[in-house]
Design an enzyme around this catalytic site. Structure first.
Site, short mmCIF file in Angstrom:
data_model
loop_
_atom_site.label_atom_id
_atom_site.label_comp_id
_atom_site.label_asym_id
_atom_site.label_seq_id
_atom_site.Cartn_x
_atom_site.Cartn_y
_atom_site.Cartn_z
N GLU A 99 -1.47 -5.52 8.51
CA GLU A 99 -0.65 -4.94 9.58
C GLU A 99 -1.31 -5.20 10.93
O GLU A 99 -2.50 -4.92 11.10
CB GLU A 99 -0.50 -3.43 9.36
CG GLU A 99 0.27 -3.09 8.09
CD GLU A 99 0.47 -1.60 7.89
OE1 GLU A 99 0.10 -0.80 8.78
OE2 GLU A 99 1.00 -1.22 6.83
N GLU B 286 9.21 -4.28 10.30
CA GLU B 286 9.62 -2.99 9.74
C GLU B 286 10.19 -2.07 10.82
O GLU B 286 9.56 -1.85 11.86
CB GLU B 286 8.42 -2.31 9.05
CG GLU B 286 8.79 -0.95 8.45
CD GLU B 286 7.78 -0.41 7.45
OE1 GLU B 286 6.81 -1.11 7.10
OE2 GLU B 286 7.97 0.75 7.01
N LYS C 284 -1.31 -9.41 2.81
CA LYS C 284 -0.57 -8.95 4.00
C LYS C 284 -1.44 -7.98 4.78
O LYS C 284 -2.10 -7.12 4.18
CB LYS C 284 0.76 -8.28 3.60
CG LYS C 284 1.53 -7.73 4.79
CD LYS C 284 2.98 -7.44 4.46
CE LYS C 284 3.22 -6.15 3.71
NZ LYS C 284 2.78 -4.92 4.40
N ASP D 225 0.85 -1.20 0.00
CA ASP D 225 0.00 0.00 0.00
C ASP D 225 0.88 1.25 0.00
O ASP D 225 0.37 2.38 -0.04
CB ASP D 225 -1.02 -0.01 1.15
CG ASP D 225 -0.37 -0.07 2.52
OD1 ASP D 225 0.87 -0.17 2.60
OD2 ASP D 225 -1.12 -0.02 3.52
N SER D 226 2.22 1.06 0.00
CA SER D 226 3.14 2.17 -0.26
C SER D 226 2.89 2.75 -1.64
O SER D 226 3.40 3.83 -1.97
CB SER D 226 4.59 1.72 -0.12
OG SER D 226 4.82 0.55 -0.89
N ASP E 198 -1.08 -6.15 -0.22
CA ASP E 198 -1.54 -5.52 1.03
C ASP E 198 -3.04 -5.32 1.01
O ASP E 198 -3.60 -4.87 0.00
CB ASP E 198 -0.90 -4.13 1.18
CG ASP E 198 0.40 -4.17 1.94
OD1 ASP E 198 0.70 -5.18 2.60
OD2 ASP E 198 1.15 -3.17 1.84
O1 KIV Z 1 3.56 -1.16 1.62
C1 KIV Z 1 4.75 -1.52 1.63
O2 KIV Z 1 5.54 -1.20 0.74
C2 KIV Z 1 5.19 -2.36 2.74
C3 KIV Z 1 6.66 -2.59 2.87
C4 KIV Z 1 7.33 -1.37 3.37
C5 KIV Z 1 6.97 -3.77 3.71
O3 KIV Z 1 4.40 -2.80 3.50
#
Ligand code: KIV
Length: 271
Positions: free
Chosen positions: A122, A189, A120, A51-52, A90
């Site tokens: 969090e 992280e 994924k 989600d980056s 994510d």
């Molecule tokens: O969203 C992302 O890029 C991440 C990484 C920083 C692990 O979760």
């Protein structure tokens, strides 16, 4: 006659076997088809549709605004580009924390509509029932502990997490709970390297670190950061493997000069 090369897909079992065999796991983020193709050809084991994308693709300050529809769009592009790598997507902020059913529905949509092979999320014990429900539906889950950017408004900064004893103990308990729930891996992280080492040694599932030192079972970086494409972003943990941003500025300047000067296109570049 063309010989079709059979490419063996990386699975969650392969990822678990890598830890058992002491083979380091490589993970990079990807948000689009062409990047996914290049990273896949390079042999990267896991492509994380992070989600980056909210930050590096869309320009938001945090990851909070990105939607499930946005993430499905990015993940489906990556899934079309990856032939070997495991595609991990994510689930975005607000789609899995509210209830077990909401988390299940979001994960199912991601899997059905994008072609990703895993999701994924969090968090640890506070969302453990939601994670169990997703795993019970046959969807592999990767955990994410330490600096969890979706909680930036709770943390207040993007600084190193779990430096204090109480937070470190909670992180260790969360990691064990994620393993017991059936997660196939956990991202750590921005936590102290010594804590990441202890967590890695305490788990049978692999840890994938970002800013968590060299003792994790694998490493992940945001692809735009490691390619030097993210302007003015150079945290201590980042190694840049090229300078894409300045290379693009130079290429675009040259193109503009060629067009304005009349040297592009030439007679070999026309029909
Ligand atoms: O969203 C992302 O890029 C991440 C990484 C920083 C692990 O979760």
């Amino acid at each position: 006659m063309s010989v079709n090369k059979i490419i063996k897909r990386i699975t969650t079992s392969s990822i678990l076997a890598m830890k058992a065999n002491g083979e380091k796991i490589t993970m990079l983020t990807a948000y689009d088809y062409s990047t996914a193709q290049a990273l896949d050809e390079a042999g990267i084991d896991v492509l994380l549709v992070g989600d980056s994308a909210a930050n590096v693709f869309a320009g938001y300050e945090t990851t909070l605004p990105i939607t499930l529809d946005n993430m499905i769009y990015h993940a489906s592009a990556v899934a079309r580009g990856a032939k070997r790598a495991l595609v991990l997507a994510d689930l975005p902020f607000g789609t899995y924390q509210g209830s077990v059913d909401e988390a299940y529905q979001a994960a199912v949509r991601m899997m059905k509509e994008s072609g990703a092979q895993a999701v994924k999320l969090e968090g640890g014990l506070e969302i453990i029932d939601n994670i169990k429900k997703i795993i019970n539906a046959g969807i592999p889950v990767c955990g994410h502990l330490g600096l969890t950017p979706q909680s930036i408004n709770k943390f207040g900064t993007f600084g190193v997490r779990a430096k204090e004893e109480a937070e470190a103990e909670k992180l260790k308990a969360d990691a064990l709970a994620l393993q017991e729930a059936g997660c196939f891996a956990v991202v750590l992280e921005k936590i102290p390297a010594q804590l990441a080492k202890e967590v890695t040694e305490s788990l049978n599932i692999p840890t994938i670190g970002i800013g968590a030192g060299g003792d994790c079972d694998g490493q992940v970086l945001v692809v735009n950061d490691m390619l030097g494409f993210t302007k003015d972003f150079k945290p201590k943990f980042l190694r840049q493997y090229m300078q894409l941003y300045s290379g693009m500025v130079d290429a675009a300047r040259q193109y503009a000069e060629d067009v304005k000067g009349g040297s592009f296109p030439n007679e070999n570049e026309q029909y």
